[in-house]
Every structure is written in structure tokens, then in C-alpha cells.
Design an enzyme around this catalytic site. Structure first.
Site, short mmCIF file in Angstrom:
data_model
loop_
_atom_site.label_atom_id
_atom_site.label_comp_id
_atom_site.label_asym_id
_atom_site.label_seq_id
_atom_site.Cartn_x
_atom_site.Cartn_y
_atom_site.Cartn_z
N GLY A 1 0.81 -1.21 0.00
CA GLY A 1 0.00 0.00 0.00
C GLY A 1 0.84 1.26 0.00
N GLN B 1 -7.66 -0.65 3.55
CA GLN B 1 -8.42 -1.19 4.69
C GLN B 1 -9.79 -1.70 4.30
OE1 GLN B 1 -7.42 -1.97 7.59
NE2 GLN B 1 -5.49 -0.87 7.74
N SER C 1 -3.41 -3.71 -0.71
CA SER C 1 -2.25 -4.37 -0.10
C SER C 1 -2.63 -5.78 0.34
CB SER C 1 -1.81 -3.54 1.11
OG SER C 1 -0.78 -4.19 1.79
N ALA C 2 -1.75 -6.75 0.04
CA ALA C 2 -2.09 -8.17 0.29
C ALA C 2 -2.19 -8.53 1.76
CB ALA C 2 -1.05 -9.06 -0.38
N CYS D 1 0.83 0.77 11.76
CA CYS D 1 1.71 0.78 10.60
C CYS D 1 2.27 2.17 10.33
CB CYS D 1 1.02 0.23 9.37
SG CYS D 1 -0.48 1.09 8.98
N1 PLP Z 1 -3.03 2.76 3.63
C1 PLP Z 1 -3.73 2.42 4.72
C2 PLP Z 1 -5.10 2.98 4.92
C3 PLP Z 1 -3.18 1.55 5.66
O1 PLP Z 1 -3.87 1.24 6.76
C4 PLP Z 1 -1.87 1.06 5.45
C5 PLP Z 1 -1.24 0.19 6.46
O2 PLP Z 1 -1.78 -0.12 7.47
C6 PLP Z 1 -1.20 1.42 4.28
C7 PLP Z 1 -1.82 2.28 3.40
C8 PLP Z 1 0.18 0.91 3.99
O3 PLP Z 1 0.11 -0.38 3.43
P1 PLP Z 1 1.38 -1.35 3.45
O4 PLP Z 1 1.54 -1.82 4.86
O5 PLP Z 1 1.03 -2.45 2.50
O6 PLP Z 1 2.53 -0.56 2.98
#
Ligand code: PLP
Length: 382
Positions: free
Chosen positions: A73, A179, A199-200, A323
Site C-alpha cells: 500500500g 483497509q 495491499s495483500a 503501521c
Molecule cells: N493505507 C492504509 C489505509 C493503511 O492502513 C496502510 C497500512 O496499514 C497502508 C496504506 C500501507 O500499506 P502497506 O503496509 O502495505 O505498505
């Protein structure tokens, strides 16, 4: 017997589905070919990647060629903001006040390239104010990014309405659906956006792989240049096992929104009921939320402390957006919702998964109540 550890942090990440892992294993082992190689082993890898591309495409209702594989993501969001803005003269970019930092940071950095960056405010219950968007959008506006569901509150956002407003100004609309995917139905076409990030690892797939879904007519500049993989949009040898796992996770996830609505939503309702009885503030509880999330604050108890005590009691929850790194301090999402700082300091997020049970939720409620009472007594004595 060691007490069971209960995982209630699925917005942070999810466990890999065993069926996903099984598909992936082959591509770590005997099927180790490079998807760009022309020989048999390479062709097997390429075929597996293209099957996965089709599985991802099907889940969001697009053609395979609209799927660009990324490392997740974060990269998808960076790619869309940087890739679209670099192909245009500076203008205005509007993002919602509750975006993930991987939208906020690339968007804010555009200031240094002459862009105007504005945040669309949200209501006190965490919904993007489309009325304000109508007031601040103008002919200078070129890019809008509004997430489909917020990672902290779980509150779903009026993305289709944003698209309707943007049409008049010919502005590009992106949504971060990281999400939402696997929790509610997500259709690229129905949303009407030009780009969508996924995102996987949020849907029982592996970490470090995701995709940016793009409108067919769109051209965008790459972030990573090199051998021209992914139609030149993302160079680098493809992570075949991860992509295969992502595809399988998407194939399995078709049924998830129905299962979550049927089995998980009632658990959140039971939890919210109990939380209200304990005097908790539940953020966005009167709005449409992804059905697995409850984000709350109990009076007089710091969220961080509760997370630590709950962990000791065998429950994994989060005090905010896990995250977003190790950043301490109040949640920016709650700040955007203008939540009182004392209440914001108590924020705890419970995010359930498909296999959580009512028994686990009830056990959590009992544990939480005991911890809450103990901490309150201690602060009264101190
Ligand atoms: N966007 C949202 C709304 C998220 O909650 C997250 C991670 O929790 C991301 C993007 C980032 O995704 P990734 O962990 O695959 O980089």
C-alpha cells in the site's frame, strides 16, 4: 495450560491463510524462475504472475492490464501521488484530513514543487466533509485522494460523491482502499475513481506486495525505473511467490465481505454495547464502518497502558495506527476529528478477523473491565 493469545489487530496485519501459503511454497522451491526469462521455468513464473494478476483484477472488477504490482500500500500510494503529479504542471492537490502518512507525506512534499496542498476536513465522527470539498475545489485542482475506509476508526468515506464533485473540474481521483478490500465489496467501476491502492497483507496474504489499480486510459510516471517491468511502471524482478500469494488471497477474499457482515459485525455490536456500558467513547460509531473495527477510549486510562495490560492478559490490540511506525503522540486522525486530547490519549483499536469468536470477544470484555477497574483504582490512590 498456557492461556490462548487472541489476535484483535487485523487492521494492522492479518495471518496468512494456509491456502495462500501452500500456493506460495512452490514458487520458493522448485518453481524459482524469473518471470522475465524466456525458458520453461521463467514461463511458469510468468504464467503464475498473470494468473495472480487476473485474480486481483477480478476482486476489484477491472481488467488484468489495469493491475500494477507494487511492494504494498505504501508504494502504491507513493506511486500514484508522485507519478501523476510529475506528469503535470503544478496545481492544487486535495487530500482528506485522515489519510495514511503514505499519502500525506508525498502530497505535502509537492509543496516544494509549486503545488498547493490542502486537506479536506472531516466531521467529528470522522467522515470527509463533501460540502467543504465543494467550496475549496476549483479549476486549479488536479488531484484528489480520499481513502475508502479509515484504518483507525474504520469509518467508510463518501468516495463516489467525491468523484461526482471532481468530475466538473476534471480532477483525478484516487482512493486508498487498503483497509476496505476484503472487508466490504470494492468495485473500481462503481466507485468511478481513476486509481485505487490495495495491499495483500490486510486480506490474509503476504506482506510486501500490493497493487495500484489504474484507469485504462491513464499514463503515469514510474517511481522505480530499470528493466521496464509492469509496463514500465515498476521496474525490478517480480516477487513471484508474494504475487502468487496475493492472487490466491484475492481469490479467497470474494466471500469475505459477506462472512464479515454475517459473523464479525455482530461481535463488534456486542463489543460496542459493552464498551458503552463501561462509559467508553466509540469513535465514528454512528457512521458506516468496516464491520470489523471498533475504536474507543475509556475515561482516565491511557491507550498505550491499556494495550500493554491487554497484551499481558492475552489480547493483541492497537492504540492507533500501528503501521505508521513508532511515532508517539496523539492520533492525527483523532486530531482531524477534533477529539479532546484527553479522550484521544485513551484511544484503543480493536480490529477483528473472520475467525474471531463471540467467546473471544466476551473474554476480552471481561479482561478489559478488570484492567480498567484496576487502573482506575490505582490512579485514584495515586
Ligand atoms: N493505507 C492504509 C489505509 C493503511 O492502513 C496502510 C497500512 O496499514 C497502508 C496504506 C500501507 O500499506 P502497506 O503496509 O502495505 O505498505
Amino acid at each position: 495450560m498456557k492461556p490462548k493469545y487472541v489476535y484483535f489487530d487485523h487492521n494492522s496485519t492479518t495471518p496468512i491463510d494456509p491456502r495462500v501459503l501452500e500456493e506460495m511454497f512452490r514458487f520458493f522451491g522448485t518453481e524459482y524462475g524469473n518471470a522475465s526469462s524466456r525458458h520453461t521455468l521463467g514461463t511458469h513464473a510468468l504464467r503464475a504472475v498473470e494468473t495472480a494478476r487476473g485474480q486481483v483484477a477480478e476482486l476489484v472488477g477491472v481488467e488484468s492490464k489495469q493491475v500494477v504490482f507494487t511492494s504494498g500500500g505504501t508504494e502504491s500510494n507513493n506511486l500514484v501521488i508522485k507519478g501523476i503529479s510529475s506528469g503535470s504542471s503544478p496545481g492544487k492537490i486535495l487530500i482528506s484530513g485522515i489519510e495514511h502518512p503514505c499519502i500525506v507525506k508525498p502530497a505535502e512534499n509537492l509543496k516544494y514543487q509549486g503545488w498547493m496542498v490542502e486537506k479536506i476536513p472531516v466531521s467529528s465522527s470522522g467522515v470527509v466533509k463533501t460540502k467543504t470539498l465543494k467550496q475549496i475545489i476549483d479549476s486549479e485542482c488536479k488531484i484528489i485522494s480520499v481513502m475508502l475506509a479509515n484504518n483507525e476508526t474504520g469509518v467508510c468515506q463518501p468516495v463516489s460523491e467525491v468523484v461526482d464533485i471532481a468530475k466538473e473540474y476534471d480532477a483525478f481521483v484516487h482512493t486508498d482502499a487498503v483497509q476496505a478490500l476484503g472487508k466490504i465489496p470494492v468495485s473500481f467501476k462503481e466507485l468511478g475513481v481513476q486509481a485505487l491502492s490495495i495491499s495483500a497483507h490486510k486480506l490474509n496474504g503476504p506482506k510486501g506486495v500490493g497493487a495500484l489499480i489504474l484507469d485504462k486510459r491513464l499514463s503515469i510516471n514510474p517511481l522505480i525505473e530499470g528493466g521496464g517491468h509492469e509496463d514500465g511502471l515498476r521496474s525490478g524482478t517480480l516477487n513471484v511467490p508474494a504475487i502468487v500469494g496475493f492472487g490466491k488471497a484475492c481469490e479467497i477474499a470474494h466471500q469475505n465481505p459477506t462472512k464479515i457482515k454475517k459473523n464479525v459485525a455482530p461481535l463488534i455490536q456486542a463489543l460496542d454495547k459493552k464498551l458503552k456500558r463501561m462509559g467508553a467513547t466509540i469513535f465514528g460509531c454512528n457512521e458506516t464502518r468496516i464491520p470489523n473495527t471498533s475504536y474507543f477510549s475509556l475515561p482516565g486510562v491511557a491507550g498505550e497502558t491499556l494495550v500493554i495490560e491487554l497484551d499481558k492478559a492475552g489480547f493483541a490490540v492497537s492504540s492507533g495506527a500501528a503501521c505508521s511506525g513508532n511515532k508517539a503522540g496523539p492520533s492525527e486522525v483523532l486530531e482531524a476529528m477534533q477529539v479532546n486530547t484527553d479522550i484521544a490519549a485513551g484511544a484503543v483499536r480493536v480490529s477483528l478477523g473472520i475467525s474471531n469468536t463471540l467467546e473471544e470477544v466476551m473474554g476480552f470484555c471481561d479482561g478489559l473491565e478488570q484492567i480498567f477497574n484496576r487502573l482506575r483504582t490505582m490512579s485514584a490512590i495515586a
